[in-house]
Design an enzyme around this catalytic site. Structure first.
Site, PDB file in Angstrom:
ATOM      1  N   ARG B  41     -28.223 -21.442 -64.193  1.00 54.59           N
ATOM      2  CA  ARG B  41     -27.544 -20.144 -64.133  1.00 54.59           C
ATOM      3  C   ARG B  41     -27.093 -19.755 -65.536  1.00 54.59           C
ATOM      4  O   ARG B  41     -26.353 -20.480 -66.185  1.00 54.59           O
ATOM      5  CB  ARG B  41     -26.339 -20.234 -63.195  1.00 54.59           C
ATOM      6  CG  ARG B  41     -25.646 -18.909 -62.983  1.00 54.59           C
ATOM      7  CD  ARG B  41     -24.755 -18.938 -61.761  1.00 54.59           C
ATOM      8  NE  ARG B  41     -23.623 -19.829 -61.930  1.00 54.59           N
ATOM      9  CZ  ARG B  41     -22.621 -19.936 -61.060  1.00 54.59           C
ATOM     10  NH1 ARG B  41     -22.628 -19.244 -59.932  1.00 54.59           N
ATOM     11  NH2 ARG B  41     -21.626 -20.753 -61.279  1.00 54.59           N
ATOM     12  N   SER B 110     -26.974 -16.199 -51.756  1.00 48.05           N
ATOM     13  CA  SER B 110     -25.528 -16.423 -51.629  1.00 48.05           C
ATOM     14  C   SER B 110     -24.929 -15.495 -50.592  1.00 48.05           C
ATOM     15  O   SER B 110     -25.247 -14.305 -50.546  1.00 48.05           O
ATOM     16  CB  SER B 110     -24.832 -16.157 -52.971  1.00 48.05           C
ATOM     17  OG  SER B 110     -25.203 -17.109 -53.928  1.00 48.05           O
ATOM     18  N   LYS B 139     -13.588 -18.849 -61.701  1.00 41.68           N
ATOM     19  CA  LYS B 139     -14.343 -17.647 -61.342  1.00 41.68           C
ATOM     20  C   LYS B 139     -13.339 -16.610 -60.861  1.00 41.68           C
ATOM     21  O   LYS B 139     -12.838 -16.684 -59.750  1.00 41.68           O
ATOM     22  CB  LYS B 139     -15.369 -17.991 -60.255  1.00 41.68           C
ATOM     23  CG  LYS B 139     -16.511 -17.004 -60.201  1.00 41.68           C
ATOM     24  CD  LYS B 139     -17.686 -17.530 -59.387  1.00 41.68           C
ATOM     25  CE  LYS B 139     -18.766 -16.473 -59.252  1.00 41.68           C
ATOM     26  NZ  LYS B 139     -19.870 -16.918 -58.387  1.00 41.68           N
TER      27      LYS B 139
END
Lengths: 209, 209
Positions: B41, B110, B139
């Site tokens: 990612r 997701s 996050k």
């Protein structure tokens, strides 16, 4: 298949410079003014929004015979059947890109200096984008401007079709064409104009002389 | 071809959480600790740097038989021959992605809530990533945590293989497996550990019971 004549007046989109108008409205007006190729550039949009914009532009431009090029993202280009991809020096190498897109896709590569134009990668695309020609208020991380004489020297280093880019307006572009540009790639000079079609018209008239 | 057993312990990379260590060092140690799939990612890297990282990981992982999945970018996956792509709700739709990658690629999606898991798109990937399970300091724009009971309810809404993600550590993951997760997707719990291999080992031991 790439026709160098399509390089004449390339519109490069910029969401932030479009005075709040929709991409479709801006590009539609610009094409009425004579734009011959459109490069969709999105540096921050999520992939899905980028894809939807690209698909809408493709629907607008394909019936008009105006090629649509995607900046950087081969996945977006493949997903919507764009005519090609334009890459910069930190994007995917041209050879890798060609492997993904196949022989008929239009591939453009941005070049800002002699070292880049002498690299093996510069021999592989269909066209080169040389710039920036002039100082741009809108791009703070740009390389130093070439100016017309710098452009002329860089242009002489390649036999590829080239578009000039960077700070181009209708009133400063004639010398760039005289210095060997096959075409003009314009961002704020068109998308940032109050009259988008009129701005594109003014560029188009440069080719009538 | 997708083997759901590869979901057992998925490492999701994060450059910013890796304590300055190289991607290859972190992933290499994690695989020694039993990681069964790696998702690369990169949310801000230029395409060329992302491509080079992906190629290096592929060279590391392919001989070990550990699948490599690319987050979001189908072009990177195609260019390096990755095993698949993991997308979020604002990335490319799964149907479009499948068209680009072909039937054998592993596609993950997701999911953060019941609306998403009920959408037609959720029926198309090979596996779903459900989360976040727990609060994550790292996050800031994440959806509200599901908690174990929220996960259990969401998991019951699909017959797909699912991995849980979000704030997972070796000491809070056993209830998640008991609630029906096929596997654990871990970011900071592994890449942010002082002892990467040891952290992966601790997760791996959860599957021995």
């Amino acid at each position: 298949m790439f026709d160098p004549a399509s390089l004449r007046l390339c519109l490069v989109t910029d969401r932030d410079l479009s005075l709040g108008r929709s991409l479709i409205d801006v590009v539609g007006a610009a094409v009425q003014g004579g734009v011959t190729m459109v490069q969709l550039r999105e540096k921050t949009a999520p992939t899905r929004a980028f894809l939807e914009e690209a698909r809408a532009l493709k629907a607008l431009l394909a019936p008009l015979g105006v090629p649509l090029i995607i900046n950087d993202r081969a996945d977006i280009a493949l997903a919507i059947g764009a005519d090609g991809v334009h890459v910069g020096q930190t994007d995917m190498p041209v050879e890798t890109l060609r492997g993904l897109l196949g022989p008929d896709a239009i591939i453009g590569l941005s070049i800002t200096n002699h070292q880049q134009i002498s690299s093996p990668d510069a021999a592989l695309p269909d066209y080169l984008g040389l710039g920036p020609l002039y100082l741009q208020q809108t791009k703070t991380n740009a390389a130093a401007p070439l100016g017309v004489e710098g452009f002329r020297t860089l242009r002489a280093a390649t036999s590829k079709p080239v578009v000039a880019i960077g700070g181009l307006k209708a009133d400063n572009s004639a010398p760039v064409l005289a210095a060997g540009a096959n075409g003009l790639a314009v961002v704020s000079g068109i998308v940032g104009a109050a009259d988008v079609k009129g701005a594109a018209d003014a560029f188009t008239r440069l080719f009538d002389h």
